[in-house]
Design a protein around this motif. Structure first.
Motif, mmCIF file in Angstrom:
data_model
loop_
_atom_site.group_PDB
_atom_site.id
_atom_site.type_symbol
_atom_site.label_atom_id
_atom_site.label_comp_id
_atom_site.label_asym_id
_atom_site.label_seq_id
_atom_site.Cartn_x
_atom_site.Cartn_y
_atom_site.Cartn_z
ATOM 1 N N VAL A 98 -6.237 3.557 -0.402
ATOM 2 C CA VAL A 98 -4.798 3.009 -0.263
ATOM 3 C C VAL A 98 -4.315 4.124 0.602
ATOM 4 C CG1 VAL A 98 -2.588 3.140 -2.150
ATOM 5 C CG2 VAL A 98 -5.104 2.620 -2.699
ATOM 6 N N ASN A 108 -0.125 6.664 -6.489
ATOM 7 C CA ASN A 108 -1.220 7.223 -6.771
ATOM 8 C C ASN A 108 -0.599 8.863 -7.088
ATOM 9 O OD1 ASN A 108 -2.991 5.080 -6.929
ATOM 10 N ND2 ASN A 108 -3.725 5.454 -4.915
ATOM 11 N N LEU A 118 1.512 1.460 -3.440
ATOM 12 C CA LEU A 118 0.426 2.822 -4.269
ATOM 13 C C LEU A 118 0.314 3.612 -3.716
ATOM 14 C CD1 LEU A 118 -1.891 -0.586 -4.280
ATOM 15 C CD2 LEU A 118 -0.866 0.293 -6.007
ATOM 16 N N ALA A 119 0.842 4.187 -2.332
ATOM 17 C CA ALA A 119 -0.041 5.497 -1.952
ATOM 18 C C ALA A 119 1.397 6.947 -3.184
ATOM 19 C CB ALA A 119 0.968 5.265 -0.755
ATOM 20 N N ASN A 150 -4.618 2.238 3.960
ATOM 21 C CA ASN A 150 -4.739 1.243 4.719
ATOM 22 C C ASN A 150 -2.699 1.211 4.433
ATOM 23 O OD1 ASN A 150 -6.270 -1.205 4.870
ATOM 24 N ND2 ASN A 150 -6.813 -0.237 2.874
ATOM 25 N N SER A 151 -2.397 2.345 4.109
ATOM 26 C CA SER A 151 -0.725 3.009 3.998
ATOM 27 C C SER A 151 -0.072 3.280 5.020
ATOM 28 C CB SER A 151 -0.373 3.420 2.578
ATOM 29 O OG SER A 151 -0.626 4.738 3.171
ATOM 30 N N PHE A 211 0.563 -1.182 0.126
ATOM 31 C CA PHE A 211 0.102 -0.033 0.176
ATOM 32 C C PHE A 211 0.479 1.345 -0.085
ATOM 33 C CE2 PHE A 211 -3.188 -2.617 1.219
ATOM 34 C CZ PHE A 211 -4.582 -2.727 0.377
ATOM 35 N N TRP A 232 -10.508 5.253 -4.243
ATOM 36 C CA TRP A 232 -9.484 4.758 -4.203
ATOM 37 C C TRP A 232 -8.397 5.209 -3.281
ATOM 38 C CZ3 TRP A 232 -7.709 -0.025 -4.972
ATOM 39 C CH2 TRP A 232 -6.368 -0.067 -5.254
ATOM 40 N N ARG A 233 -8.139 6.631 -3.712
ATOM 41 C CA ARG A 233 -6.809 7.153 -2.820
ATOM 42 C C ARG A 233 -6.767 7.299 -1.440
ATOM 43 N NH1 ARG A 233 -4.109 12.304 -5.884
ATOM 44 N NH2 ARG A 233 -2.800 12.487 -4.301
#
Length: 50
Positions: A44, A13, A9-10, A47-48, A6, A40-41
């Motif tokens: 992510v 993003n 992914l962050a 969760n990060s 995550f 979505w942002r």
């Protein structure tokens, strides 16, 4: 393992997806695709940080 995924992914993003906060997007006038990107942002980012 999950947290590292995550975090990557962050960062992705942040570089790829637009930031609607800087553009002062009105949430009541946002299109469905804009709301999907915001959700979505948020997912992510949430969760990060856990």
């Amino acid at each position: 393992m999950k947290k590292e995924l995550f975090k990557v992914l962050a960062k992705l993003n942040k570089t790829v997806l637009p930031s609607f906060g800087k553009k002062q997007l009105d949430m009541s006038k946002a299109a469905k695709w804009q709301l999907a990107i915001i959700a979505w942002r948020y997912y992510v980012t949430r969760n990060s940080l856990d």
